[in-house]
Design a protein around this motif. Structure first.
Motif, short mmCIF file in Angstrom:
data_model
loop_
_atom_site.label_atom_id
_atom_site.label_comp_id
_atom_site.label_asym_id
_atom_site.label_seq_id
_atom_site.Cartn_x
_atom_site.Cartn_y
_atom_site.Cartn_z
N VAL A 111 -0.07 -11.97 -62.32
CA VAL A 111 1.03 -12.86 -62.68
C VAL A 111 1.61 -12.46 -64.04
O VAL A 111 2.83 -12.46 -64.23
N ALA A 112 0.74 -12.10 -64.97
CA ALA A 112 1.21 -11.70 -66.30
C ALA A 112 2.08 -10.45 -66.22
O ALA A 112 3.13 -10.37 -66.88
N GLN A 113 1.67 -9.47 -65.40
CA GLN A 113 2.47 -8.26 -65.23
C GLN A 113 3.80 -8.58 -64.55
O GLN A 113 4.85 -8.04 -64.91
N PHE A 114 3.74 -9.44 -63.56
CA PHE A 114 4.94 -9.85 -62.82
C PHE A 114 5.95 -10.49 -63.76
O PHE A 114 7.13 -10.13 -63.76
N LYS A 115 5.50 -11.42 -64.59
CA LYS A 115 6.39 -12.08 -65.54
C LYS A 115 6.95 -11.08 -66.55
O LYS A 115 8.15 -11.15 -66.90
N ALA A 116 6.12 -10.17 -67.00
CA ALA A 116 6.58 -9.17 -67.96
C ALA A 116 7.62 -8.25 -67.34
O ALA A 116 8.59 -7.85 -68.01
N ASP A 117 7.43 -7.91 -66.07
CA ASP A 117 8.38 -7.03 -65.39
C ASP A 117 9.72 -7.74 -65.18
O ASP A 117 10.79 -7.11 -65.27
#
Length: 345
Positions: A111-117
């Motif tokens: 989720v953290a990577q998704f939000k950052a992307d």
């Protein structure tokens, strides 16, 4: 609340406003000085929110169905608008939605990577929105309670992940009155920069009396783009009353003409096509045919047997299902249709 947007105003009309502050107990200060303003001669387009005049839209799959598994960061830069598919129904509240990233199906995408992307795409000038529905979507907004639940839950999800807007892709029917109410409520809370897209099936936009068409017209002042799915439909009547076979330039242009003649602005009309023959049950056409349809509608060139009586140079662009199937097909849609969309006048 420190800001508020007035909606439903008439063109060339002067309005006056005054405000006061109130606490939770209902204690209010005196009203401040009256401020007046006059609306433009209109109609005006809704805020573009940094989207280009012509855009390429791509759906991004939050699941693995045999297409290329992607992260948002993998989506080619040719895509101006990325629709994340799909939101889930919140079984505890009618009309409400949630979103659950399929981390396991996407190879451990967090989720953290998704939000950052998402944030990175936005920093690059792209828009990322959340799509509601799909072929298996069960979300229904059929009364005021469901409309309020939809708006409130959607606002929470959009704010949590950093989405720029919402896409209505309900293939099992819509209620124009209450979905329209939900979208207006969401827009009033999110702000005027909310991107609102729709992806009705071909049959849904055959007549202005159909609910999806009624929804698009009822929200025209806040609507960004309608990308009709010109696939999985079979033959259909065009705007000239003639029947056209799916998978041809005539089918695409004669269908888009219905929306353009039916009340939507050209900048609100997009052409939705599959990215490959595996992306849909039927209706795939080559990028060349998509580009011919774009040219026919915007310039009056490259038409088939059907040639519109006028052109619409402001046509918004094209959409594909999906960026994942496009990746499996060598990104042909992004490379060929994307470059053509961005070269339109």
């Amino acid at each position: 609340m420190t800001n508020w947007t007035a909606t439903g105003l008439s063109p060339s009309t002067t309005y006056s406003f005054k405000v006061r502050a109130c606490d939770p107990s209902g204690n209010c200060s005196p009203y401040g000085a009256t401020v007046s303003g006059t609306t433009s001669s209109g109609p005006t387009n809704p805020p573009a929110g940094s989207l280009p005049k012509h855009i390429l839209t791509g759906y991004w799959q939050n699941f693995n169905n045999g297409a290329t598994v992607q992260r948002i960061s993998d989506v080619p830069a040719a895509y101006d608008l990325i629709a994340v598919a799909f939101a889930d129904a919140d079984a505890s509240r009618p009309g409400a939605i949630t979103f659950n990233l399929d981390s396991a199906g996407l190879g451990g995408y967090t989720v953290a990577q998704f939000k950052a992307d998402i944030a990175a795409k936005k920093a690059a000038g792209k828009k990322v929105i959340l799509s509601v529905g799909g072929q298996n979507g069960t979300i229904s907004v059929g009364d005021s309670t469901a409309a309020n639940n939809f708006a409130g839950s959607a606002l929470a999800v959009l704010q949590e992940y950093g989405f720029d807007g919402i896409d209505i892709d309900l293939e099992n029917g819509v209620n124009a009155q209450y979905m329209g109410q939900a979208l207006r409520s969401l827009q009033s809370q999110f702000g005027s920069g909310l991107v609102i897209a729709m992806a009705p099936q071909t049959i849904d936009m055959q007549s202005t009396s159909f609910e999806y068409f009624k929804l698009a017209l009822a929200t025209k002042d806040i609507l960004t783009v309608v990308n009709v799915q010109y696939y999985n439909s079979g033959s259909m009547n065009g705007c000239d009353g003639q029947v056209y076979s799916q998978g041809t330039v005539d089918f695409i242009t004669a269908q888009a003409c219905i929306m353009l003649q039916g009340g939507l602005r050209p900048d609100q009309v997009g052409l939705g096509l599959p990215a490959s023959s595996r992306a849909a049950g039927s209706g795939y056409v080559s990028p060349t045919i998509v580009n011919n349809a774009l040219d026919c509608l915007t310039k009056g060139t490259s038409c088939g047997n059907f040639k519109p009586s006028t052109t619409w140079p402001a046509l918004r662009g094209a959409m594909t299902w999906s960026t994942n199937w496009d990746a499996l097909n060598g990104n042909a849609f992004a490379n060929q249709v994307g470059s053509h969309v961005h070269s339109l006048p």
